[in-house]
Design a protein around this motif. Structure first.
Motif, PDB file in Angstrom:
ATOM      1  N   PRO A 192      36.099  37.354  40.163  1.00 17.21           N
ATOM      2  CA  PRO A 192      37.202  38.059  40.818  1.00 17.21           C
ATOM      3  C   PRO A 192      38.470  37.202  40.820  1.00 17.21           C
ATOM      4  O   PRO A 192      38.414  35.974  40.715  1.00 17.21           O
ATOM      5  N   TYR A 249      36.642  53.472  41.304  1.00 18.25           N
ATOM      6  CA  TYR A 249      37.204  52.133  41.480  1.00 18.25           C
ATOM      7  C   TYR A 249      37.854  51.938  42.848  1.00 18.25           C
ATOM      8  O   TYR A 249      37.902  50.822  43.361  1.00 18.25           O
ATOM      9  N   ASN A 250      38.402  53.012  43.421  1.00 23.99           N
ATOM     10  CA  ASN A 250      39.082  52.878  44.708  1.00 23.99           C
ATOM     11  C   ASN A 250      38.312  53.517  45.853  1.00 23.99           C
ATOM     12  O   ASN A 250      38.848  53.688  46.944  1.00 23.99           O
ATOM     13  N   ARG A 284      41.391  46.392  38.594  1.00 25.67           N
ATOM     14  CA  ARG A 284      41.110  46.815  39.980  1.00 25.67           C
ATOM     15  C   ARG A 284      39.793  46.211  40.467  1.00 25.67           C
ATOM     16  O   ARG A 284      39.693  45.754  41.609  1.00 25.67           O
ATOM     17  N   GLY A 285      38.772  46.199  39.618  1.00 21.93           N
ATOM     18  CA  GLY A 285      37.497  45.621  40.019  1.00 21.93           C
ATOM     19  C   GLY A 285      37.591  44.144  40.316  1.00 21.93           C
ATOM     20  O   GLY A 285      36.907  43.632  41.216  1.00 21.93           O
ATOM     21  N   ARG A 286      38.432  43.438  39.586  1.00 23.16           N
ATOM     22  CA  ARG A 286      38.567  41.999  39.792  1.00 23.16           C
ATOM     23  C   ARG A 286      39.319  41.662  41.073  1.00 23.16           C
ATOM     24  O   ARG A 286      39.347  40.496  41.487  1.00 23.16           O
ATOM     25  N   ASN A 336      38.413  42.876  43.894  1.00 19.34           N
ATOM     26  CA  ASN A 336      37.371  42.825  44.919  1.00 19.34           C
ATOM     27  C   ASN A 336      36.633  41.494  44.841  1.00 19.34           C
ATOM     28  O   ASN A 336      36.455  40.940  43.755  1.00 19.34           O
ATOM     29  N   SER A 362      30.654  40.835  39.357  1.00 17.82           N
ATOM     30  CA  SER A 362      30.949  41.693  38.216  1.00 17.82           C
ATOM     31  C   SER A 362      30.694  40.878  36.959  1.00 17.82           C
ATOM     32  O   SER A 362      30.108  39.791  37.015  1.00 17.82           O
ATOM     33  N   SER A 384      33.543  40.555  44.678  1.00 18.64           N
ATOM     34  CA  SER A 384      32.171  41.004  44.467  1.00 18.64           C
ATOM     35  C   SER A 384      31.724  40.631  43.059  1.00 18.64           C
ATOM     36  O   SER A 384      32.543  40.327  42.186  1.00 18.64           O
ATOM     37  N   TYR A 406      40.250  47.794  34.519  1.00 21.05           N
ATOM     38  CA  TYR A 406      39.269  46.788  34.934  1.00 21.05           C
ATOM     39  C   TYR A 406      39.848  45.802  35.944  1.00 21.05           C
ATOM     40  O   TYR A 406      39.100  45.166  36.711  1.00 21.05           O
TER      41      TYR A 406
END
Length: 336
Positions: free
Chosen positions: A65, A253-254, A53-55, A57, A61, A59, A51
């Motif tokens: 972030p 994710y990438n 990795r998403g943070r 960005n 969620s 954006s 998770y």
């Protein structure tokens, strides 16, 4: 003035596609004297998780972030080495979310004291006896509402959540559990150690075909950590009334372009399926229930686990990138 220092890993820039070491920086700062109500904690283990990795960005969620130039926060377990607060004495084992650092100094209220369990490594509070195990439990019970005798498919089954999910599914009464993993060695581990009835290597291709062969009578529950072709395969294999607990989608994710998405979403209608995504933060009220059911199973030796451990705070980024590439079996951890 204190001479204690803290080495921390910061987000230097936002990744595009796969992260690289250049997206991070390491800094060492001197810590001030403890203020009233603060404690200083020397970490024993730091967690690296998908998770995160998403943070990285900028954006929307389910959580804010990471800020550029700030420490990567997340789960860690450590021991109080200095205290200016009466609730946490020196020597207390604690869990916290301050993340990628060897030493943390912060208000005592941001740490949770942990029980000392003889023979149980402190690292287990970061996975099978902590958030990882609880994620598996919540997904199977509160989200997918697993019923006795049902067939369960788990994607990314050799990871930290996946190894917990397969075992808990069997303990909760599943009739058959099938998993996917990324190497022959991991596939063998699923069936030989983690109680999976069948498993396959998704890198061999044709995920839908391999799942159909492993579950000729279809699946009832899907616990998804991968998304993409695994979700499409599950939609094809579902029996009427099937349910999916969508925990992660690491295959995307990438990605630098939006995925095309499963091509068989009409099965949701024709088979009466339910897909539900979840994050653990909305289900923390089930923590007591999770501990009451899972702790005895662990004490009885009915739950196995694996750890992939990288030593040194300076190697945290290497551990994170390795986890994203699937180089871990079970939980990936950094030992300080």
């Amino acid at each position: 003035m204190s001479t204690a220092t803290s080495t921390q890993i910061l987000l230097a820039s936002r990744p595009t596609g796969w992260p690289s070491p250049e997206n991070f920086t390491t800094t060492t700062t001197e810590l001030a004297e403890l203020a009233p109500g603060e404690v200083r904690v020397r970490n024993e283990f730091v967690s690296v998780d998908p998770y995160m990795r998403g943070r990285m960005n900028d954006s929307r969620s389910y959580v804010a972030p990471y800020a550029l130039g700030e420490r990567i926060t997340g789960g860690a377990v450590g021991r109080v080495i200095a205290s200016a607060d009466g609730t946490l004495a020196e020597g207390t084992l604690v869990l916290h979310q301050h993340g990628w650092s060897d030493t943390i100094q912060a208000p005592a209220a941001t740490f949770s004291a942990l029980p000392e369990v003889p023979g149980v490594p402190s690292s287990l509070h970061l996975h099978i006896l902590g958030m990882t195990g609880m994620t598996a439990y919540v997904g199977l019970t509160a989200i997918a509402q697993l019923r006795e005798g049902e067939t369960v498919f788990v994607s990314g089954a050799a990871g930290a959540v996946g190894t917990a999910t397969g075992q808990l599914a069997k303990l909760l009464g599943a009739g058959r559990v099938i998993g996917s993993a990324g190497s022959p060695e991991k596939v063998a581990l699923l069936t030989q150690k983690y109680g999976y009835d069948a498993a396959f290597d998704y890198k061999d291709g044709d995920v839908a075909g391999q799942l159909a062969a492993a579950a000729p009578e279809g699946i009832d529950v899907f616990f998804d950590n991968v998304g993409g072709d695994h979700l499409e395969a599950a939609l094809a294999a579902f029996n009427d009334g099937g349910r999916a607990a969508l925990c992660g989608a690491i295959s995307a994710y990438n990605a630098t372009e939006a995925p095309a998405g499963p091509r068989n979403l009409t099965n949701l209608i024709t088979r009466g399926l339910r897909l539900e995504g979840f994050t653990l933060g909305h289900y923390l009220h089930l923590a007591g229930e999770f501990r009451e059911r899972v702790t005895p199973w662990f004490a009885e030796g009915r739950i196995a686990y694996d750890e992939t451990v990288v030593d040194g705070i300076e190697n945290t980024v290497e551990a994170f990138l390795g986890m994203m590439r699937g180089q871990n079996t079970g939980k990936m951890l950094v030992r300080i």
